[in-house]
Scaffold this active site. Structure first.
Site, mmCIF file in Angstrom:
data_model
loop_
_atom_site.group_PDB
_atom_site.id
_atom_site.type_symbol
_atom_site.label_atom_id
_atom_site.label_comp_id
_atom_site.label_asym_id
_atom_site.label_seq_id
_atom_site.Cartn_x
_atom_site.Cartn_y
_atom_site.Cartn_z
ATOM 1 C CE LYS A 1 -6.744 4.583 5.415
ATOM 2 N NZ LYS A 1 -5.537 3.890 5.002
ATOM 3 C CD GLN B 1 -4.324 1.317 2.376
ATOM 4 O OE1 GLN B 1 -4.609 2.397 2.874
ATOM 5 N NE2 GLN B 1 -4.607 0.169 2.968
ATOM 6 C CG ASP C 1 -0.800 3.966 8.831
ATOM 7 O OD1 ASP C 1 -1.930 3.952 9.364
ATOM 8 O OD2 ASP C 1 -0.607 3.628 7.652
#
Length: 297
Positions: A55, A99, A122
């Site tokens: 990422k 995460q 997200d």
């Protein structure tokens, strides 16, 4: 099967990242704003570390700012919530990603719920889930389902009217938002799962079949309607007879590929789309924060 029937997610994702980089440059020249993505990693999970590293690399390659916060697995929930509050207030940060999975002492729902919805790239916050469900406001859409929709619409067109879609899997991360996106594109949608009666029969009715159950090669070739478009979200590592391992999806690829009109491989299908859409969501957030219309990506 013809290679033209294989949906190349890697190539599509590369094109999307290129368009993201163009929009980043435009925003910088118009408003002097550089989109910033903050990624928070708690603990030492090896798969998460690889994912976070990828990422960060792709964020920088697109011309964006990357803010990484690596915390020990002893981090308390209060400390993590304090960090999220700090990132919520930071004008340089347009996207916040914590995460998953998190260590057991931390309630993931509480952390996700604390992220400012506009920065929730997200798309897991209940505000964004509600906006996607109701069509009210502008949601941040979860990356993997949105990536699947983009691949589908590239093949079948934006409007999926008249198409029967079956989503196998009902997770909050993929199955449920995927169904909402398909409904939004005018498909007729069934959500199926492990307790569905006659699951093979449901799948055989699908013009569009989305597999997101996390069970290796569960969906067999004779479950696929001839000519259907198959999107395989699963990434499962299995042992081979020689003692090595390989990645497979939730669909028995070689069988299904003989029947499907189009199909995503694993790896190289949906996987590359997830980070590309994450970057796109972050750029969209930055455009909104600058008072601009959403960029056309």
């Amino acid at each position: 099967m013809s290679s033209s029937n294989v949906i190349d997610g890697k190539a599509f994702a590369a094109g999307l990242r290129g368009r993201v980089a163009e929009k980043v440059a435009e925003l910088k020249s118009q408003k002097g704003v550089v989109p910033g993505l903050a990624v928070v990693l708690v603990g030492e999970d090896p798969a998460s570390q690889v994912y976070v590293r990828n990422k960060a690399k792709q964020t920088l390659e697109a011309g964006m700012q990357s803010f990484e916060h690596k915390l020990p697995d002893t981090t308390t929930q209060d400390d993590l919530l304090a960090l999220v509050a700090q990132l919520n207030a930071d004008p340089q940060v347009h996207g916040i990603l914590v995460q998953l999975p998190l260590p057991k002492q931390i309630d993931a729902n509480a952390v996700i719920g604390s992220i400012e919805p506009a920065k929730d790239v997200d798309g897991f916050n209940v505000v964004n889930a509600g906006r996607l469900m109701t069509g009210a406001g502008k949601p941040m859409v979860p990356c993997t389902p949105l990536g699947c929709l983009l691949l589908l619409q590239d093949r079948l067109g934006k409007d999926l009217s008249g198409k029967r879609a079956v989503v196998v899997g009902r997770s909050n991360i993929v199955g449920k938002p995927m169904a909402q996106l398909l409904l939004g594109a005018n498909a007729t949608v069934t959500i199926a799962h492990s307790r569905t009666a006659d699951l093979p029969g449901e799948c055989r009715n699908a013009d569009i079949l989305i597999a997101a159950v996390g069970r290796p090669e569960m969906i067999k070739g004779d479950w696929v309607k001839p000519g259907a478009t198959v999107i395989d979200v699963g990434i499962n590592r299995i042992e081979t007879p020689d003692g090595k391992t390989r990645l497979v999806g939730d669909v028995a690829y070689s069988e299904a590929a003989e029947v499907a009109g189009a199909i995503t491989p694993v790896p190289g299908g949906v996987g590359p789309m997830t980070i590309a859409v994450l970057l796109a969501n972050c750029v969209t957030s930055a455009y909104r924060a600058a008072g601009l219309d959403d960029p056309a990506l």
